[in-house]
Design an enzyme around this catalytic site. Structure first.
Site, PDB file in Angstrom:
ATOM      1  N   HIS A  18       0.865  -1.190   0.000  1.00 53.88           N
ATOM      2  CA  HIS A  18       0.000   0.000   0.000  1.00 53.88           C
ATOM      3  C   HIS A  18       0.892   1.227   0.000  1.00 53.88           C
ATOM      4  CE1 HIS A  18      -3.875   2.043   1.774  1.00 53.88           C
ATOM      5  NE2 HIS A  18      -3.188   2.870   0.993  1.00 53.88           N
ATOM      6  N   HIS A  20       1.335   4.805  -2.433  1.00 54.58           N
ATOM      7  CA  HIS A  20       0.992   5.641  -3.591  1.00 54.58           C
ATOM      8  C   HIS A  20       2.285   6.301  -4.037  1.00 54.58           C
ATOM      9  CE1 HIS A  20      -3.376   5.361  -2.654  1.00 54.58           C
ATOM     10  NE2 HIS A  20      -2.903   5.182  -1.433  1.00 54.58           N
ATOM     11  N   HIS A 198      -9.392   0.698  -1.687  1.00 51.60           N
ATOM     12  CA  HIS A 198      -9.430   1.353  -0.382  1.00 51.60           C
ATOM     13  C   HIS A 198     -10.871   1.253   0.128  1.00 51.60           C
ATOM     14  CE1 HIS A 198      -5.638   3.080  -1.594  1.00 51.60           C
ATOM     15  NE2 HIS A 198      -5.564   3.888  -0.576  1.00 51.60           N
ATOM     16  N   GLU A 201     -11.528   3.179   5.513  1.00 50.43           N
ATOM     17  CA  GLU A 201     -10.530   4.105   6.094  1.00 50.43           C
ATOM     18  C   GLU A 201     -11.336   5.193   6.810  1.00 50.43           C
ATOM     19  OE1 GLU A 201      -8.333   6.406   3.196  1.00 50.43           O
ATOM     20  OE2 GLU A 201      -6.784   7.013   4.640  1.00 50.43           O
ATOM     21  N   ASP A 279       1.662   3.990   2.770  1.00 52.60           N
ATOM     22  CA  ASP A 279       0.636   4.839   2.156  1.00 52.60           C
ATOM     23  C   ASP A 279       1.249   6.013   1.380  1.00 52.60           C
ATOM     24  OD1 ASP A 279      -1.973   5.348   1.444  1.00 52.60           O
ATOM     25  OD2 ASP A 279      -2.638   6.049   3.405  1.00 52.60           O
ATOM     26  N   ASP A 280       1.475   7.151   2.046  1.00 53.89           N
ATOM     27  CA  ASP A 280       2.057   8.351   1.419  1.00 53.89           C
ATOM     28  C   ASP A 280       3.172   8.860   2.318  1.00 53.89           C
ATOM     29  OD1 ASP A 280      -0.095   8.844  -0.785  1.00 53.89           O
ATOM     30  OD2 ASP A 280      -1.233   8.552   1.053  1.00 53.89           O
TER      31      ASP A 280
HETATM   32  N1  HPA Z   1      -6.759   7.167   0.965  1.00 56.38           N
HETATM   33  C1  HPA Z   1      -7.412   7.460  -0.165  1.00 56.38           C
HETATM   34  N2  HPA Z   1      -6.823   7.950  -1.239  1.00 56.38           N
HETATM   35  C2  HPA Z   1      -5.514   8.160  -1.206  1.00 56.38           C
HETATM   36  C3  HPA Z   1      -4.773   7.877  -0.079  1.00 56.38           C
HETATM   37  C4  HPA Z   1      -5.428   7.341   1.066  1.00 56.38           C
HETATM   38  O1  HPA Z   1      -4.843   7.057   2.127  1.00 56.38           O
HETATM   39  N3  HPA Z   1      -3.499   8.206  -0.383  1.00 56.38           N
HETATM   40  C5  HPA Z   1      -3.474   8.651  -1.655  1.00 56.38           C
HETATM   41  N4  HPA Z   1      -4.695   8.631  -2.165  1.00 56.38           N
HETATM   42 ZN    ZN Z   2      -3.813   4.728   0.341  1.00 54.64          ZN
END
Ligand code: HPA
Ligand code: ZN
Length: 338
Positions: A18, A20, A198, A201, A279-280
């Site tokens: 996971h 991006h 996703h 969340e 994630d990011d």
């Molecule tokens: N959630 C949804 N979209 C996203 C995320 C995330 O954590 N990171 C980059 N796009």
């Molecule tokens: Zn994500």
């Protein structure tokens, strides 16, 4: 954290599921690419960018994340972005990574699809040559846009079908349920693409059930709100559906108030196939190793639990079966030595 667990985390071969790639854009690179292209940034300095990264929910992050993408314009930019990620991932002992990317963010700005694919592919090839890291690409549809837009994006990606492993679904979750994307996921799966999404969340547990039943995904990204539905948690265990959890992301986007209150350990101890991911990382304060360390410290994960998490990620990956078996054996050897 006890030094033995610190040592184990450093040694464990890791799989990242996971991530991006646009979320690995560090402020320093944002500035250097802006300079290269003569692009204006709404920040005076790298420090000002970092200061702006105080988010209160998913949307407050997405607004900055999409704006940051504006500096990614040519093949070398996408190469530099992904190569910088692989260099950091290698330092964290990542041996396999499945990268998400958001083509709609780029094509909407007039960047051709082939520029994105070519830059990422160059870096994936180099990462394999330099570091031995294997990787895959998962094309994510932006769920705040229409299904027609997603279908057109899938069509535009078809010339690059052989470079893709799967499709995913990201962006603002609330009000954009998986059911909105049933046709595009059916089409992607009919092309032999793997599917993830996703869900859970910020959105409700019901979105996880929809992603499983309507999109037929093989993994759920985040999924932390599953415990609002005990029957769903039982199903995740029974059907061995992996969750790609991102602890520091959940903290930064206020999905949890405190990592000590994160349900990761509870789900792991119930037998859910949870994994740890970043994630990011440029926005959330840490790459995968930092996510392992933060979760292990806050939740007092044991040596055996950390090994299980690494094994879960290897099993949940889309690696070929032989590579998976060999990786699982390496994880066990490293864990016994650490
Ligand atoms: N959630 C949804 N979209 C996203 C995320 C995330 O954590 N990171 C980059 N796009
Ligand atoms: Zn994500």
């Amino acid at each position: 954290m006890p030094t033995d667990r610190e040592h184990l985390i450093r040694c464990l071969p890791k799989v990242e599921l996971h991530l991006h790639i646009e979320g690995t854009l560090e402020p320093e690179m944002m500035f250097s690419l802006a300079g290269k292209h003569g692009a204006k940034l709404p920040y005076a300095s790298v420090e000002a960018v970092r200061k702006a990264y105080a988010f209160h929910d998913l949307q407050s992050f997405l607004d900055l994340y999409y704006a940051g993408c504006d500096v990614l314009r040519d093949r070398r930019d996408f190469y530099a972005l992904a190569m910088a990620y692989f260099t950091r991932a290698h330092a964290d002992r990542v041996v396999h990574a499945e990268l998400f990317f958001d083509p709609q963010t780029h094509t909407a700005r007039g960047i051709p699809m082939e520029v994105v694919f070519a830059g990422l592919r160059d870096a994936m090839d180099d990462a394999h040559r330099r570091y031995g890291i294997t990787s895959d690409l998962i094309l994510c549809f932006l769920r705040h846009l229409s299904e027609e837009d997603a279908l057109a994006t899938l069509d535009a990606a078809l010339p690059f079908r052989s470079e893709l492993t799967g499709v995913g679904l990201d962006s603002g979750e609330k009000g954009n349920p998986p059911s909105k994307f049933q046709r595009v996921f059916a089409k992607a799966r009919s092309l032999g693409l793997r599917a993830v999404a996703h869900a859970g969340e910020e959105g409700p547990a019901g979105y996880i059930t929809e992603a499983l039943d309507l999109l037929h995904v093989e993994r759920i990204d985040h999924g932390v709100r599953c415990d609002e539905d005990p029957a769903l948690v039982e199903r995740l265990v029974r059907e061995r559906i992996p969750l790609t959890v991102c602890p520091l992301s959940n903290l930064k986007l206020c999905v949890v108030k405190d990592l000590k209150q994160h349900n990761f350990a509870k789900l792991l101890r119930k037998g859910v196939a949870v994994t740890i991911n970043s994630d990011d990382p440029a926005y959330f304060g840490g790459y995968i190793g930092e996510n392992y360390r933060a979760a292990a410290t806050a939740l007092e994960l044991t040596h055996a639990e950390l090994v299980t998490v690494a094994e879960n990620a290897a099993r949940a990956s889309f690696m070929p079966a032989t590579a998976k078996t060999s990786l699982l054996s390496t994880i066990r050897t490293e864990a016994a030595r650490a």
